[in-house]
Design an enzyme around this catalytic site. Structure first.
Site, PDB file in Angstrom:
ATOM      1  N   LYS A  59     -11.315 -10.121  -6.275  1.00 18.66           N
ATOM      2  CA  LYS A  59     -12.245  -9.054  -6.387  1.00 18.66           C
ATOM      3  C   LYS A  59     -11.664  -8.006  -6.826  1.00 18.66           C
ATOM      4  O   LYS A  59     -12.235  -7.075  -7.213  1.00 18.66           O
ATOM      5  CB  LYS A  59     -13.010  -9.012  -5.162  1.00 18.66           C
ATOM      6  CG  LYS A  59     -12.145  -8.693  -3.928  1.00 18.66           C
ATOM      7  CD  LYS A  59     -12.957  -8.671  -2.688  1.00 18.66           C
ATOM      8  CE  LYS A  59     -12.165  -8.693  -1.372  1.00 18.66           C
ATOM      9  NZ  LYS A  59     -11.273  -9.924  -1.074  1.00 18.66           N
ATOM     10  N   LYS A  78      -5.525 -14.127 -12.517  1.00 20.13           N
ATOM     11  CA  LYS A  78      -5.909 -14.611 -11.242  1.00 20.13           C
ATOM     12  C   LYS A  78      -7.398 -14.092 -10.882  1.00 20.13           C
ATOM     13  O   LYS A  78      -7.599 -13.205 -10.934  1.00 20.13           O
ATOM     14  CB  LYS A  78      -5.020 -14.494 -10.321  1.00 20.13           C
ATOM     15  CG  LYS A  78      -5.535 -15.022  -8.937  1.00 20.13           C
ATOM     16  CD  LYS A  78      -4.473 -14.473  -7.805  1.00 20.13           C
ATOM     17  CE  LYS A  78      -4.852 -14.924  -6.599  1.00 20.13           C
ATOM     18  NZ  LYS A  78      -4.943 -14.039  -5.236  1.00 20.13           N
ATOM     19  N   LYS A  91       0.935  -1.207  -0.070  1.00 20.42           N
ATOM     20  CA  LYS A  91       0.015   0.004  -0.101  1.00 20.42           C
ATOM     21  C   LYS A  91       0.771   1.236   0.201  1.00 20.42           C
ATOM     22  O   LYS A  91       0.722   2.413  -0.797  1.00 20.42           O
ATOM     23  CB  LYS A  91      -0.991  -0.052   1.180  1.00 20.42           C
ATOM     24  CG  LYS A  91      -2.298   0.486   0.880  1.00 20.42           C
ATOM     25  CD  LYS A  91      -3.210   0.165   1.909  1.00 20.42           C
ATOM     26  CE  LYS A  91      -4.618   0.632   1.417  1.00 20.42           C
ATOM     27  NZ  LYS A  91      -5.553   0.577   2.459  1.00 20.42           N
TER      28      LYS A  91
END
Ligand code: ADP
Ligand code: TRP
Length: 322
Positions: free
Chosen positions: A193, A190, A111
């Protein structure tokens, strides 16, 4: 074998989650002496910041797991935040967690590398995960490959606590779920979500069929042969097909003279049939939310008893219980 694992309620579960994780948890409930499975809503709080969405996703996760075969009298199913002992244990571990160790953890590091500001929750995520694991004296932690690093952190924290205060925690081990079983999404990457390429587990059959018909394929002419194992549509088909169906389809691929539409239809038929039982079970559970709440409450009670015992052991060891 004392098994424990958690799954974050951060979105609708998809085929990748099922074949890559949930199915193995469910199978392990029959082998384990003890199995604890929880819905990691405190971890999800680091990404889902909408109250109704988080509450809804938590209930959905419980319905999905039960519908897919998790049996409350074999495995203890609960919501993470219903066991506050774990958060207390988390603090004890936090005081001994080196910053450098946490800085190297990928959830936070990735992140940060992408320039997204991280909060202390995301930074300390592996410590909470360590508390989740250590609170139940679990020794076997089935997880996907991406979580291996976090289990190593847990082992480090447990070892340094044990070294400093004397034997307190059971040393857990990751059971990394077969990563060759990576499920592709509708674009061939892959399934995830975050990539917006999922096939959801409890999708309406009609909608699912449409989504399957839209799976990306190459523009190979009908008559050309193709190697089945290189094709993501074939990989998806193989998740549901028995050996005979798989061999028959593989032979068609190698021979040529077939269209992708035919494979998609066969995949849709098998997938809809495969999830028909769980879909019915889910409808029954959905109609009886009280029953689900009771299962979660019973699970939390059992989990709290065990976590309380371990917490007291750790509190005594480090001198906060006199
Ligand atoms: P997502 O990538 O959709 O965000 P998560 O990271 O929440 O999924 O994954 C939850 C569990 O499901 C993990 O144990 C992970 O390894 C497994 N999983 C997720 N996607 C796949 C996939 N495409 N194939 C196999 N396993 C998967
Ligand atoms: N971090 C895990 C994930 O994102 C979920 C999780 C939380 C977990 N606590 C855990 C998994 C303890 C195993 C053990 O998938």
């Amino acid at each position: 074998m004392r098994v424990l694992s958690g799954i974050q309620p951060t979105g609708r579960f998809h085929w990748g989650n099922y074949f890559g994780a949930i199915r193995q948890y469910i199978d392990l409930q029959y082998e384990a002496e003890d199995a604890f499975y929880f819905i990691a809503n405190l971890h999800a709080l680091t990404t889902v910041r909408d109250r109704d969405e988080l509450a809804g996703l938590t209930m959905d996760a419980a319905l999905d797991l039960l519908a897919l075969g998790l049996e409350p009298d074999k495995a203890t199913l609960f919501v993470q935040s219903d066991v506050p002992e774990v958060s207390e244990l988390c603090w004890l571990l936090m005081t001994g967690a080196p910053l450098g160790l946490l800085e190297r953890c990928h959830a936070y590091k990735d992140k940060k590398a992408r320039g997204i500001s991280a909060d202390a929750g995301l930074f300390a995520y592996p410590v909470l995960m360590a508390a989740d694991i250590l609170a139940y004296d679990s020794d076997t932690i089935p997880v996907g490959e991406d979580q291996g690093q976090h289990i190593e952190v847990c082992r480090d924290l447990a070892a340094s606590f044990n070294h400093h205060y004397g034997e307190t925690f059971v040393m857990p081990k990751a059971k990394i779920i077969d990563t060759t079983a990576r499920v592709p999404g509708i674009d061939g990457e892959k399934m995830s979500k975050s990539y917006n390429n999922i096939l959801a587990l409890f999708e309406e059959p009609k909608v699912l069929r449409k989504q399957i018909m839209r799976i990306k394929t190459d523009s190979r002419p009908m008559e050309d042969p193709k190697e089945p194992d290189d094709d993501h549509l074939f990989q998806l088909y193989s998740l549901f097909a028995n050996d005979e169906q798989r061999e028959e389809m593989a032979a068609k691929y190698r021979h040529g003279g077939f269209g992708y539409g035919e494979v998609k239809k066969a995949l849709a038929d098998l997938a809809i049939d495969y999830f028909d039982g769980p879909r019915q079970k889910r409808l029954e559970l959905e109609a009886d939310p009280e029953r689900v709440r009771k299962i979660l409450a019973d699970g939390a009670k059992r989990a709290s008893e065990k976590a309380g015992e371990v917490l007291r052991r750790a509190q005594k060891a480090c001198g906060v219980k006199i």
